[in-house]
Design a protein around this motif. Sequence first.
Motif, mmCIF file in Angstrom:
data_model
loop_
_atom_site.group_PDB
_atom_site.id
_atom_site.type_symbol
_atom_site.label_atom_id
_atom_site.label_comp_id
_atom_site.label_asym_id
_atom_site.label_seq_id
_atom_site.Cartn_x
_atom_site.Cartn_y
_atom_site.Cartn_z
ATOM 1 N N CYS A 122 -64.901 7.840 -83.135
ATOM 2 C CA CYS A 122 -65.257 8.351 -84.456
ATOM 3 C C CYS A 122 -64.230 7.886 -85.491
ATOM 4 O O CYS A 122 -63.251 7.222 -85.149
ATOM 5 N N ILE A 125 -61.043 11.602 -90.653
ATOM 6 C CA ILE A 125 -61.356 12.248 -91.920
ATOM 7 C C ILE A 125 -60.037 12.770 -92.505
ATOM 8 O O ILE A 125 -59.313 13.495 -91.823
ATOM 9 N N VAL A 182 -69.853 5.651 -90.056
ATOM 10 C CA VAL A 182 -69.706 7.072 -89.733
ATOM 11 C C VAL A 182 -68.911 7.783 -90.819
ATOM 12 O O VAL A 182 -69.272 8.877 -91.270
ATOM 13 N N MET A 186 -70.228 10.813 -93.231
ATOM 14 C CA MET A 186 -69.614 12.132 -93.123
ATOM 15 C C MET A 186 -68.921 12.579 -94.411
ATOM 16 O O MET A 186 -68.505 13.729 -94.515
ATOM 17 N N THR A 187 -68.806 11.669 -95.376
ATOM 18 C CA THR A 187 -68.081 12.010 -96.606
ATOM 19 C C THR A 187 -68.980 11.871 -97.836
ATOM 20 O O THR A 187 -69.633 12.831 -98.223
ATOM 21 N N PRO A 190 -74.062 11.195 -97.393
ATOM 22 C CA PRO A 190 -74.770 11.905 -96.325
ATOM 23 C C PRO A 190 -76.173 11.379 -96.053
ATOM 24 O O PRO A 190 -76.724 11.644 -94.971
ATOM 25 N N LEU A 193 -76.544 9.809 -92.668
ATOM 26 C CA LEU A 193 -76.408 10.567 -91.424
ATOM 27 C C LEU A 193 -77.487 10.260 -90.383
ATOM 28 O O LEU A 193 -77.169 10.155 -89.192
ATOM 29 N N VAL A 206 -70.092 15.748 -84.573
ATOM 30 C CA VAL A 206 -70.650 14.733 -85.472
ATOM 31 C C VAL A 206 -72.138 14.557 -85.197
ATOM 32 O O VAL A 206 -72.964 14.486 -86.108
ATOM 33 N N ARG A 209 -74.112 17.370 -86.709
ATOM 34 C CA ARG A 209 -74.252 17.254 -88.158
ATOM 35 C C ARG A 209 -75.283 16.196 -88.521
ATOM 36 O O ARG A 209 -76.023 16.337 -89.502
ATOM 37 N N ALA A 210 -75.325 15.126 -87.733
ATOM 38 C CA ALA A 210 -76.281 14.052 -88.007
ATOM 39 C C ALA A 210 -77.706 14.464 -87.684
ATOM 40 O O ALA A 210 -78.667 13.858 -88.153
#
Length: 211
Positions: A122, A125, A182, A186-187, A190, A193, A206, A209-210
């Motif tokens: 990943c 962040i 990615v 994620m930032t 979106p 995703l 992750v 969230r996706a």
Amino acid sequence: MRLLSVNIGRPRPNPWKGLGLTGIDKQPVDGPVAVTAPGPKGTGAVGLAADRVYDVEHHGGSDQAVYAYAREDLDGWEAEFGSSLTNGVFGENLTTLGLDVNGALIGERWRIGPDVVLEVSCARIPCATFQGWLERDGWIKRFTRAARPGAYLRVIEPGEIRAADPVEVVHQPGHDVTVALVFRAMTLEPRLLPRLAATDKLPAEVRNRAG
């Protein structure tokens, strides 16, 4: 492609996150460093011997066992800052040369030296500790806009590594989900995703969230 340095953290006070300590102060070390899979998140364990994290809720564990950042990207930040950046200053365990870290595919595997195999898991962040450590206002937003996050890696085959070890990409999966993609998903983007569903090698949080 090779390692320029292997960097181990020294505990420092962490006034930026309400925690007692941080391991972000990574310093290059001489000689071999043992690399093993640390197990689940929550203990502070990471992949490199003598290193650890202190924000155990958000860092460490098998999916974030090792963090790599490219020297070429550090050089780019040096040019923007107008000041030098030493290997390890971004909190990276591995400072690489000649390797496209942000363009690496999730699930891609690297052999480092004769023994160790790591798998890209990943993107990093940025957090308040990172901004406070570098003493740069607005750093989280600046780092995020640049989308050069560096890569977290899992330990597939343990062993020892050291500075100047060669790095070889020994496996690339058949999808297009890169570390940079990615990070963007994620930032700031979106809408990207759904594209992350192309791989099952992302950490569970992750993937969830996706969707």
